[in-house]
Design an enzyme around this catalytic site. Sequence first.
Site, PDB file in Angstrom:
ATOM      1  N   GLY A  16       0.843  -1.202   0.000  1.00 22.54           N
ATOM      2  CA  GLY A  16       0.000   0.000   0.000  1.00 22.54           C
ATOM      3  C   GLY A  16       0.873   1.246   0.000  1.00 22.54           C
ATOM      4  CG  ASN A  98      -7.661   0.865  -0.341  1.00 20.34           C
ATOM      5  OD1 ASN A  98      -6.606   0.273  -0.548  1.00 20.34           O
ATOM      6  ND2 ASN A  98      -8.684   0.773  -1.152  1.00 20.34           N
ATOM      7  CE  LYS A 228      -5.990   5.434  13.352  1.00 19.85           C
ATOM      8  NZ  LYS A 228      -5.319   6.704  13.252  1.00 19.85           N
ATOM      9  CB  CYS A 284      -9.559   7.962   8.935  1.00 17.24           C
ATOM     10  SG  CYS A 284      -8.373   7.275   7.777  1.00 17.24           S
ATOM     11  NE  ARG A 354      -8.307   9.508   0.981  1.00 18.19           N
ATOM     12  CZ  ARG A 354      -7.397   8.643   1.438  1.00 18.19           C
ATOM     13  NH1 ARG A 354      -7.564   7.341   1.262  1.00 18.19           N
ATOM     14  NH2 ARG A 354      -6.312   9.062   2.059  1.00 18.19           N
TER      15      ARG A 354
HETATM   16  P1  NAD Z   1      -4.753   5.048   0.389  1.00 17.55           P
HETATM   17  O1  NAD Z   1      -6.006   4.736  -0.310  1.00 17.55           O
HETATM   18  O2  NAD Z   1      -4.096   6.376   0.212  1.00 17.55           O
HETATM   19  O3  NAD Z   1      -3.655   3.937   0.050  1.00 17.55           O
HETATM   20  C1  NAD Z   1      -3.892   2.571   0.056  1.00 17.55           C
HETATM   21  C2  NAD Z   1      -3.125   1.946  -1.093  1.00 17.55           C
HETATM   22  O4  NAD Z   1      -3.203   0.526  -0.991  1.00 17.55           O
HETATM   23  C3  NAD Z   1      -3.683   2.293  -2.475  1.00 17.55           C
HETATM   24  O5  NAD Z   1      -2.676   2.921  -3.252  1.00 17.55           O
HETATM   25  C4  NAD Z   1      -4.086   0.942  -3.076  1.00 17.55           C
HETATM   26  O6  NAD Z   1      -3.847   0.845  -4.459  1.00 17.55           O
HETATM   27  C5  NAD Z   1      -3.179  -0.001  -2.307  1.00 17.55           C
HETATM   28  N1  NAD Z   1      -3.635  -1.386  -2.301  1.00 17.55           N
HETATM   29  C6  NAD Z   1      -4.879  -1.872  -2.053  1.00 17.55           C
HETATM   30  N2  NAD Z   1      -4.880  -3.214  -2.117  1.00 17.55           N
HETATM   31  C7  NAD Z   1      -3.623  -3.596  -2.408  1.00 17.55           C
HETATM   32  C8  NAD Z   1      -3.003  -4.861  -2.584  1.00 17.55           C
HETATM   33  N3  NAD Z   1      -3.683  -5.984  -2.464  1.00 17.55           N
HETATM   34  N4  NAD Z   1      -1.689  -4.887  -2.886  1.00 17.55           N
HETATM   35  C9  NAD Z   1      -0.970  -3.735  -3.017  1.00 17.55           C
HETATM   36  N5  NAD Z   1      -1.506  -2.514  -2.839  1.00 17.55           N
HETATM   37  C10 NAD Z   1      -2.815  -2.429  -2.525  1.00 17.55           C
HETATM   38  O7  NAD Z   1      -5.048   4.819   1.948  1.00 17.55           O
HETATM   39  P2  NAD Z   1      -4.333   5.525   3.180  1.00 17.55           P
HETATM   40  O8  NAD Z   1      -4.928   6.869   3.415  1.00 17.55           O
HETATM   41  O9  NAD Z   1      -2.869   5.383   3.036  1.00 17.55           O
HETATM   42  O10 NAD Z   1      -4.844   4.601   4.377  1.00 17.55           O
HETATM   43  C11 NAD Z   1      -4.367   3.292   4.547  1.00 17.55           C
HETATM   44  C12 NAD Z   1      -4.806   2.780   5.904  1.00 17.55           C
HETATM   45  O11 NAD Z   1      -4.234   3.610   6.928  1.00 17.55           O
HETATM   46  C13 NAD Z   1      -6.314   2.828   6.132  1.00 17.55           C
HETATM   47  O12 NAD Z   1      -6.671   1.725   6.907  1.00 17.55           O
HETATM   48  C14 NAD Z   1      -6.520   4.104   6.942  1.00 17.55           C
HETATM   49  O13 NAD Z   1      -7.654   4.018   7.765  1.00 17.55           O
HETATM   50  C15 NAD Z   1      -5.267   4.148   7.770  1.00 17.55           C
HETATM   51  N6  NAD Z   1      -4.842   5.485   8.183  1.00 17.55           N
HETATM   52  C16 NAD Z   1      -4.904   6.528   7.310  1.00 17.55           C
HETATM   53  C17 NAD Z   1      -4.442   7.781   7.699  1.00 17.55           C
HETATM   54  C18 NAD Z   1      -4.494   8.961   6.776  1.00 17.55           C
HETATM   55  O14 NAD Z   1      -4.236  10.075   7.226  1.00 17.55           O
HETATM   56  N7  NAD Z   1      -4.808   8.800   5.505  1.00 17.55           N
HETATM   57  C19 NAD Z   1      -3.893   7.960   8.981  1.00 17.55           C
HETATM   58  C20 NAD Z   1      -3.835   6.867   9.833  1.00 17.55           C
HETATM   59  C21 NAD Z   1      -4.307   5.633   9.427  1.00 17.55           C
HETATM   60  C1  UGA Z   2      -7.041  12.214  11.639  1.00 22.38           C
HETATM   61  C2  UGA Z   2      -6.393  12.118  13.009  1.00 22.38           C
HETATM   62  O1  UGA Z   2      -6.088  13.433  13.479  1.00 22.38           O
HETATM   63  C3  UGA Z   2      -5.111  11.300  12.959  1.00 22.38           C
HETATM   64  O2  UGA Z   2      -4.564  11.143  14.266  1.00 22.38           O
HETATM   65  C4  UGA Z   2      -5.440   9.928  12.377  1.00 22.38           C
HETATM   66  O3  UGA Z   2      -4.253   9.163  12.256  1.00 22.38           O
HETATM   67  C5  UGA Z   2      -6.092  10.088  11.021  1.00 22.38           C
HETATM   68  O4  UGA Z   2      -7.278  10.909  11.139  1.00 22.38           O
HETATM   69  C6  UGA Z   2      -6.560   8.794  10.426  1.00 22.38           C
HETATM   70  O5  UGA Z   2      -6.700   7.805  11.100  1.00 22.38           O
HETATM   71  O6  UGA Z   2      -6.795   8.870   9.223  1.00 22.38           O
HETATM   72  P1  UGA Z   2      -6.649  13.654   9.450  1.00 22.38           P
HETATM   73  O7  UGA Z   2      -7.986  13.147   9.063  1.00 22.38           O
HETATM   74  O8  UGA Z   2      -5.545  13.539   8.486  1.00 22.38           O
HETATM   75  O9  UGA Z   2      -6.149  12.915  10.777  1.00 22.38           O
HETATM   76  O10 UGA Z   2      -6.762  15.195   9.827  1.00 22.38           O
HETATM   77  P2  UGA Z   2      -7.288  15.990  11.122  1.00 22.38           P
HETATM   78  O11 UGA Z   2      -6.345  17.074  11.403  1.00 22.38           O
HETATM   79  O12 UGA Z   2      -7.640  15.098  12.228  1.00 22.38           O
HETATM   80  O13 UGA Z   2      -8.617  16.661  10.559  1.00 22.38           O
HETATM   81  C7  UGA Z   2      -9.781  15.901  10.285  1.00 22.38           C
HETATM   82  C8  UGA Z   2     -10.923  16.831   9.947  1.00 22.38           C
HETATM   83  O14 UGA Z   2     -11.318  17.570  11.107  1.00 22.38           O
HETATM   84  C9  UGA Z   2     -10.576  17.889   8.902  1.00 22.38           C
HETATM   85  O15 UGA Z   2     -11.659  18.057   8.034  1.00 22.38           O
HETATM   86  C10 UGA Z   2     -10.320  19.141   9.713  1.00 22.38           C
HETATM   87  O16 UGA Z   2     -10.535  20.322   9.006  1.00 22.38           O
HETATM   88  C11 UGA Z   2     -11.339  18.957  10.820  1.00 22.38           C
HETATM   89  N1  UGA Z   2     -10.966  19.715  12.042  1.00 22.38           N
HETATM   90  C12 UGA Z   2      -9.848  19.397  12.732  1.00 22.38           C
HETATM   91  C13 UGA Z   2     -11.803  20.733  12.485  1.00 22.38           C
HETATM   92  O17 UGA Z   2     -12.846  21.026  11.866  1.00 22.38           O
HETATM   93  N2  UGA Z   2     -11.459  21.410  13.617  1.00 22.38           N
HETATM   94  C14 UGA Z   2     -10.346  21.120  14.328  1.00 22.38           C
HETATM   95  O18 UGA Z   2     -10.115  21.781  15.368  1.00 22.38           O
HETATM   96  C15 UGA Z   2      -9.518  20.086  13.869  1.00 22.38           C
END
Ligand code: NAD
Ligand code: UGA
Length: 472
Positions: A16, A98, A228, A284, A354
């Site tokens: 990923g 994802n 988480k 998320c 997203r």
């Molecule tokens: P993303 O959609 O940006 O990336 C996921 C990638 O995985 C994609 O590029 C997809 O093509 C790839 N993928 C899917 N199936 C695959 C496979 N079988 N083999 C190889 N590649 C594959 O997602 P993301 O935002 O990086 O999130 C990934 C995970 O991390 C999610 O579970 C999310 O909840 C978690 N997470 C996201 C954030 C964030 O800020 N985006 C923060 C903390 C945790």
């Molecule tokens: C959030 C968490 O903050 C991370 O700790 C977590 O790892 C991540 O989700 C995840 O699991 O994906 P993220 O979604 O990247 O991170 O960004 P945030 O800063 O949390 O903002 C989320 C949303 O809340 C945004 O739309 C932001 O504008 C809104 N927000 C944030 C507010 O409206 N007010 C605030 O005071 C803070």
Amino acid sequence: MLKGKSINIKKICCIGAGYVGGPTMAVMAHKCSNLEFTVLDINEDKINKWNNNDLDQLPIFEPGLKEIIKSVRGKNLFFSTEINKVISESDMIFISVNTPTKIKGFGAGYAIDLKWVETSARRVAKYASNHTIVVEKSTLPVKTAEVIKEILKCESDKIITSKKSFSVLSNPEFLSEGTAINDLIDPDRVLIGGEDELSINCLKNIYKIWVDESKILTTNLWSSELSKLTANAFLAQRISSINSISAICEATGAQIKQVSEAIGYDSRIGDKFLAAGPGFGGSCFKKDILNLVYLANFYGLNEVADYWEQVIKLNNWQIKRISKFVVEKLFGTVSLKKIVILGFAFKANTNDTRESPAISIVKDLLENGAQVVIHDPKVNYLQIKKDLNTDNEHKIYTPDFGSWQFSRDIYKSLKNADAAIIITEWPEYRNLNWEKISQLMRNPAWLFDTRAITDPEEIQKTNLNYWSIGNG
Ligand code: NAD
Ligand code: UGA
């Protein structure tokens, strides 16, 4: 099975190459020069972008990312689509694919679709050799490690003489987009859940290279997975809480910034994450809370499920109330009116859209016949087109369905506009020349600031009508 032995880790891969996999492995490679990291993806286009010599073409925008990639790519960090081969050579494999909400089938609308996680686990099971530590980096429902272990076990049991063995760890990621590099370099904590001490220590030793040991927490697998989901639920709950108060401020004459400051001084509450806005977006918060709701219902905890679902309901309401308010203030109709959207990303400093509130707000305005111009410093036209789900820019204006255009020029886009709506708190929007803008816009024209980033005193000097969230 490997008790007492030490595990030698040389090669690490991550399945990923998204917002988490790419930056996380880049920072690890930067910090651990003696280890080799490969980020894998089935999406060839994405891997090509990660490998592009022009660092402005990386698939994600994240402050500080370009510099780190430049320092490690081709040295001890690689991006590849050769998934099977790299898996077979890896000692430790992160799964960072994802995990969206299911859109059909049992649990649709709430449960996580584990399809991508399962496919990854099956591939690891098939191609791994020797002992492999499998690390859940994706955010997963509690007990997913059980599923992964089951899949891995089936494969290693198939060949009796196989040297294959696995241990599964949960190591959820807490980074926020826009500050991902800093969050990875200096995390509040690192969480490792597992059963096998040897493997836990292996991962811990990697993090210890740059993270203070006191910040590395170890728990059992299920506490790690649940922590988480809980962290995201608490963060989202805070935003719904402050957004609910923003509406009360507007009704009463209280001011949300003053209220946030006043409560934030209480050390038990703290001053972070108290900015009212157009509703939380991002990939998320919504999916993780829906997953928590699903989990609670699954265990018969219906009151718990209802409690958390309210956080989502309030968020949906907050987004909707903004588009309704805009239409109401523009004399009840936006048909054929030019409305400029300032910011399409779900928050500043990312190109990620997203679940951005902008998507829903623009769709509402289009449905009401507006001519929308969308500005964003980092989101591109193709992404907006995908999000709005329209084949083309609607160049022929009709009162029934509006039109939209993309612009990279703020001042030009505001010419003859009836209204501007600030949706993302990009630094670019904080110091605009509103006096000049008010001359460009129609008279009367509106500025709707859903992030409360403009200075009311400055706007009052212009002839703009003005609304800022939570300002009664
Ligand atoms: P993303 O959609 O940006 O990336 C996921 C990638 O995985 C994609 O590029 C997809 O093509 C790839 N993928 C899917 N199936 C695959 C496979 N079988 N083999 C190889 N590649 C594959 O997602 P993301 O935002 O990086 O999130 C990934 C995970 O991390 C999610 O579970 C999310 O909840 C978690 N997470 C996201 C954030 C964030 O800020 N985006 C923060 C903390 C945790
Ligand atoms: C959030 C968490 O903050 C991370 O700790 C977590 O790892 C991540 O989700 C995840 O699991 O994906 P993220 O979604 O990247 O991170 O960004 P945030 O800063 O949390 O903002 C989320 C949303 O809340 C945004 O739309 C932001 O504008 C809104 N927000 C944030 C507010 O409206 N007010 C605030 O005071 C803070």
